[in-house]
Design a protein around this motif. Structure first.
Motif, mmCIF file in Angstrom:
data_model
loop_
_atom_site.group_PDB
_atom_site.id
_atom_site.type_symbol
_atom_site.label_atom_id
_atom_site.label_comp_id
_atom_site.label_asym_id
_atom_site.label_seq_id
_atom_site.Cartn_x
_atom_site.Cartn_y
_atom_site.Cartn_z
ATOM 1 N N ARG A 100 0.807 -1.228 0.000
ATOM 2 C CA ARG A 100 0.000 0.000 0.000
ATOM 3 C C ARG A 100 0.837 1.274 0.000
ATOM 4 O O ARG A 100 0.575 2.193 -0.786
ATOM 5 C CB ARG A 100 -0.948 -0.005 1.199
ATOM 6 C CG ARG A 100 -1.894 -1.210 1.200
ATOM 7 C CD ARG A 100 -2.865 -1.150 2.359
ATOM 8 N NE ARG A 100 -3.692 0.043 2.302
ATOM 9 C CZ ARG A 100 -4.607 0.365 3.235
ATOM 10 N NH1 ARG A 100 -4.787 -0.438 4.271
ATOM 11 N NH2 ARG A 100 -5.329 1.451 3.110
ATOM 12 N N LEU A 101 1.834 1.318 0.900
ATOM 13 C CA LEU A 101 2.562 2.575 1.024
ATOM 14 C C LEU A 101 3.600 2.772 -0.071
ATOM 15 O O LEU A 101 3.827 3.904 -0.518
ATOM 16 C CB LEU A 101 3.226 2.647 2.399
ATOM 17 C CG LEU A 101 2.264 2.704 3.586
ATOM 18 C CD1 LEU A 101 3.019 2.808 4.890
ATOM 19 C CD2 LEU A 101 1.321 3.900 3.451
ATOM 20 N N ARG A 102 4.268 1.686 -0.493
ATOM 21 C CA ARG A 102 5.282 1.850 -1.529
ATOM 22 C C ARG A 102 4.663 2.356 -2.846
ATOM 23 O O ARG A 102 5.195 3.293 -3.440
ATOM 24 C CB ARG A 102 6.008 0.516 -1.746
ATOM 25 C CG ARG A 102 7.103 0.564 -2.798
ATOM 26 C CD ARG A 102 8.212 1.494 -2.419
ATOM 27 N NE ARG A 102 8.925 1.018 -1.235
ATOM 28 C CZ ARG A 102 9.974 1.651 -0.700
ATOM 29 N NH1 ARG A 102 10.398 2.797 -1.244
ATOM 30 N NH2 ARG A 102 10.582 1.165 0.366
ATOM 31 N N PRO A 103 3.542 1.750 -3.316
ATOM 32 C CA PRO A 103 2.918 2.316 -4.529
ATOM 33 C C PRO A 103 2.466 3.760 -4.343
ATOM 34 O O PRO A 103 2.608 4.587 -5.244
ATOM 35 C CB PRO A 103 1.722 1.385 -4.790
ATOM 36 C CG PRO A 103 2.107 0.108 -4.128
ATOM 37 C CD PRO A 103 2.882 0.494 -2.915
ATOM 38 N N ARG A 104 1.904 4.045 -3.147
ATOM 39 C CA ARG A 104 1.497 5.419 -2.895
ATOM 40 C C ARG A 104 2.689 6.355 -2.861
ATOM 41 O O ARG A 104 2.609 7.505 -3.335
ATOM 42 C CB ARG A 104 0.720 5.494 -1.594
ATOM 43 C CG ARG A 104 0.263 6.892 -1.232
ATOM 44 C CD ARG A 104 -0.678 6.909 -0.054
ATOM 45 N NE ARG A 104 -1.926 6.224 -0.353
ATOM 46 C CZ ARG A 104 -2.950 6.158 0.488
ATOM 47 N NH1 ARG A 104 -2.853 6.741 1.679
ATOM 48 N NH2 ARG A 104 -4.050 5.524 0.153
ATOM 49 N N GLU A 147 5.457 5.992 -4.543
ATOM 50 C CA GLU A 147 5.863 6.235 -5.927
ATOM 51 C C GLU A 147 4.902 7.190 -6.630
ATOM 52 O O GLU A 147 5.318 8.061 -7.395
ATOM 53 C CB GLU A 147 5.932 4.897 -6.670
ATOM 54 C CG GLU A 147 6.998 3.952 -6.127
ATOM 55 C CD GLU A 147 6.959 2.603 -6.809
ATOM 56 O OE1 GLU A 147 6.018 2.398 -7.633
ATOM 57 O OE2 GLU A 147 7.836 1.759 -6.535
ATOM 58 N N GLN A 148 3.608 6.982 -6.331
ATOM 59 C CA GLN A 148 2.620 7.860 -6.939
ATOM 60 C C GLN A 148 2.793 9.302 -6.457
ATOM 61 O O GLN A 148 2.723 10.256 -7.251
ATOM 62 C CB GLN A 148 1.215 7.358 -6.608
ATOM 63 C CG GLN A 148 0.099 8.173 -7.256
ATOM 64 C CD GLN A 148 -1.272 7.654 -6.888
ATOM 65 O OE1 GLN A 148 -1.406 6.809 -5.996
ATOM 66 N NE2 GLN A 148 -2.283 8.143 -7.573
ATOM 67 N N MET A 149 3.031 9.453 -5.161
ATOM 68 C CA MET A 149 3.221 10.798 -4.614
ATOM 69 C C MET A 149 4.488 11.437 -5.172
ATOM 70 O O MET A 149 4.522 12.650 -5.448
ATOM 71 C CB MET A 149 3.263 10.736 -3.082
ATOM 72 C CG MET A 149 1.943 10.341 -2.436
ATOM 73 S SD MET A 149 2.042 10.194 -0.638
ATOM 74 C CE MET A 149 2.399 11.891 -0.193
ATOM 75 N N GLU A 150 5.542 10.621 -5.327
ATOM 76 C CA GLU A 150 6.760 11.163 -5.916
ATOM 77 C C GLU A 150 6.519 11.610 -7.354
ATOM 78 O O GLU A 150 7.026 12.655 -7.779
ATOM 79 C CB GLU A 150 7.861 10.097 -5.861
ATOM 80 C CG GLU A 150 8.382 9.812 -4.451
ATOM 81 C CD GLU A 150 9.405 8.699 -4.445
ATOM 82 O OE1 GLU A 150 9.524 8.014 -5.498
ATOM 83 O OE2 GLU A 150 10.062 8.502 -3.404
ATOM 84 N N GLU A 151 5.715 10.801 -8.077
ATOM 85 C CA GLU A 151 5.407 11.181 -9.455
ATOM 86 C C GLU A 151 4.581 12.465 -9.498
ATOM 87 O O GLU A 151 4.843 13.366 -10.304
ATOM 88 C CB GLU A 151 4.644 10.039 -10.130
ATOM 89 C CG GLU A 151 4.305 10.315 -11.584
ATOM 90 C CD GLU A 151 3.542 9.167 -12.221
ATOM 91 O OE1 GLU A 151 3.161 9.294 -13.402
ATOM 92 O OE2 GLU A 151 3.349 8.141 -11.526
ATOM 93 N N VAL A 152 3.573 12.548 -8.611
ATOM 94 C CA VAL A 152 2.752 13.758 -8.554
ATOM 95 C C VAL A 152 3.584 14.966 -8.131
ATOM 96 O O VAL A 152 3.442 16.070 -8.661
ATOM 97 C CB VAL A 152 1.559 13.549 -7.601
ATOM 98 C CG1 VAL A 152 0.794 14.848 -7.398
ATOM 99 C CG2 VAL A 152 0.636 12.464 -8.142
ATOM 100 N N LEU A 153 4.481 14.730 -7.145
ATOM 101 C CA LEU A 153 5.350 15.811 -6.698
ATOM 102 C C LEU A 153 6.222 16.305 -7.843
ATOM 103 O O LEU A 153 6.438 17.511 -8.003
ATOM 104 C CB LEU A 153 6.206 15.339 -5.518
ATOM 105 C CG LEU A 153 7.209 16.371 -4.969
ATOM 106 C CD1 LEU A 153 6.477 17.601 -4.459
ATOM 107 C CD2 LEU A 153 8.065 15.742 -3.862
ATOM 108 N N GLN A 154 6.713 15.346 -8.642
ATOM 109 C CA GLN A 154 7.519 15.732 -9.793
ATOM 110 C C GLN A 154 6.705 16.579 -10.775
ATOM 111 O O GLN A 154 7.202 17.582 -11.311
ATOM 112 C CB GLN A 154 8.064 14.480 -10.485
ATOM 113 C CG GLN A 154 8.966 14.767 -11.685
ATOM 114 C CD GLN A 154 10.250 15.484 -11.267
ATOM 115 O OE1 GLN A 154 10.753 15.271 -10.173
ATOM 116 N NE2 GLN A 154 10.749 16.343 -12.154
#
Length: 434
Positions: A91-95, A97-104
């Motif tokens: 749950r947290l690792r995909p989130r 990565e998703q948050m890092e992508e959104v942050l980018q």
């Protein structure tokens, strides 16, 4: 290979302890500074109370958690660690990565926003500089135009002043001569000079001394004004406002355009236009004048027509009306409470055009297919029990005609009942649609 052992297996209390390599502990991240109990200093937290869900020391297990199920931490670490690892991995690792992508993306958007804002700011500054330059150029143009107006009117005033001064000298000299002749001259002198004197005085009296018809009145300078909100076109591609107005409305030179001022029809809208002009006969370039239009029936009291006046903001005014009664009307057109030239005007309103209600046919016998009851608005009759007209029978017009009124002109107005009654010997107005 170095190994870590807390106590010897020969001690009864540590008989169940396991021995693990230091490198294995370092690889698994379990080798670090020991955590001691806050209630029993010096006692390391080696046990885990499953009921309280807390790590405890040996003293706590024997006192505060005596009846609780406590087991060594290394026995339960795998179970609880798996739960943590599962939550992290699923749950947290995909989130993360998703948050890092959104942050980018957010950071990229911030950069794009910064670039776009800087570019827009540059555009605004360039526009402001261009607009300021256009406004400055427009200002200089207005000032030059104002200077030209001043020179023009100053020249006219100077010419008027020179002519008036010359006229003043002529009148003053003639008056002084006449007064001196009357006061100092003998009877013979007066009678001898009376002819020349009278002709001179009469000529001066008739001249009137208006040397320049287009001359500016002393207070006409007030007609020069600045209109800051009036559109002034474009300068260097930028729209600008502000014009100099120097024209003075001359009501006597205003004109009316359009056939709607002279002729109209009952129940039909009529239109005409008022064109306001200055003293030189030129059309005014702006609106805002007080225009009043009144249309009143000349024969019927309390019969007025509602009018609508639209200011076109270019010196012209559109007038529309709709008369409900035929007859002569009086049209008053006033600007600034003064009648324009020709006002009041005469407006003739014709009666409403009467459309035909029947058919344009050769005879009722043919157009109705031989129906005996079909009648016609003409005076023709036929025998055999037929009520309408037929070819060659008495009263037939001898040409195609309207069944409703008997008119032989196809493109015409339907005859009124009074005319139809006078023409038809049958004296009826009822017709049948053929």
């Amino acid at each position: 290979k170095p190994a870590l052992c807390i106590v010897s297996r020969r001690q009864k209390r540590t008989a169940s302890h396991s021995v693990q390599a230091v490198e294995d502990l370092k690889a698994r991240g379990r080798l670090g500074r020991p955590i001691v109990c806050s209630l029993h200093p010096g006692q390391e937290l080696r046990l885990f109370c499953q009921l309280c869900d807390l790590p405890v020391c040996l003293d706590c297990a024997s006192t505060l958690h005596r009846d609780h199920h406590c087991c060594p931490t290394h026995d339960v670490i795998d179970h609880h660690g798996d739960r943590i690892r599962d939550l992290v991995s699923t749950r947290l690792r995909p989130r993360l990565e998703q948050m890092e992508e959104v942050l980018q993306k957010v950071e990229t958007s911030q950069e794009n926003l910064k670039v776009r804002v800087e570019a827009t700011a540059s555009e605004i500054r360039a526009f402001a500089r261009g607009y300021a330059s256009a406004v400055e150029a427009h200002c200089l143009s207005l000032l030059r135009r104002l200077e030209e107006l001043q020179v023009q009117r100053r020249n006219v005033l100077h010419l008027q002043s020179v002519q008036l001064q010359q006229g003043l000298l002529d009148v003053r000299g003639s008056v002084a001569f006449a007064e001196r002749l009357l006061s100092c001259g003998s009877d013979a002198e007066i009678l001898s000079a009376k002819g020349v004197t009278l002709r001179r005085l009469a000529s001066l009296a008739e001249r009137g001394y208006n040397p320049c018809p287009a001359a500016v009145a002393p207070d006409d300078s007030s007609s020069i004004c600045f209109l800051p909100r009036e559109p002034a076109g474009e300068v260097e591609g930028y729209p600008v406002v502000g014009v100099i107005n120097w024209r003075t409305l001359d009501v006597s030179r205003c004109t009316i355009e359009g056939e709607g001022l002279r002729r109209g029809s009952e129940g039909q809208p009529g239109r005409f236009s008022l064109v306001c002009r200055d003293s030189a006969g030129e059309q005014m370039a702006r609106g805002g004048e007080q225009v009043l239009v009144s249309i009143v029936h000349k024969e019927k009291k309390n019969c007025a027509v509602e009018t609508v006046v639209v200011d076109n903001a270019d010196g012209t005014y559109s007038v529309s009306y709709k008369p409900e009664e035929p007859g002569p009307y009086s049209v008053w057109v006033c600007v600034k409470a003064q009648h324009v030239k020709g006002s009041p005007f005469l407006l003739n309103v014709k009666k409403k055009f009467r459309h035909h209600g029947g058919t344009f046919h050769c005879c009722s016998f043919c157009s109705s297919g031989g129906a005996k009851e079909a009648i016609c608005g003409c005076a023709g009759t036929m025998s055999g029990g037929f009520k309408g007209c037929g070819h060659g029978h008495k009263g037939h017009p001898g040409k195609p005609h309207w069944s409703c009124c008997g008119s032989t002109t196809e493109k015409s107005e339907c005859l009124p009942p009074s005319v139809l009654a006078a023409v038809s010997p049958r004296g009826h107005l009822r017709t049948v649609e053929l």
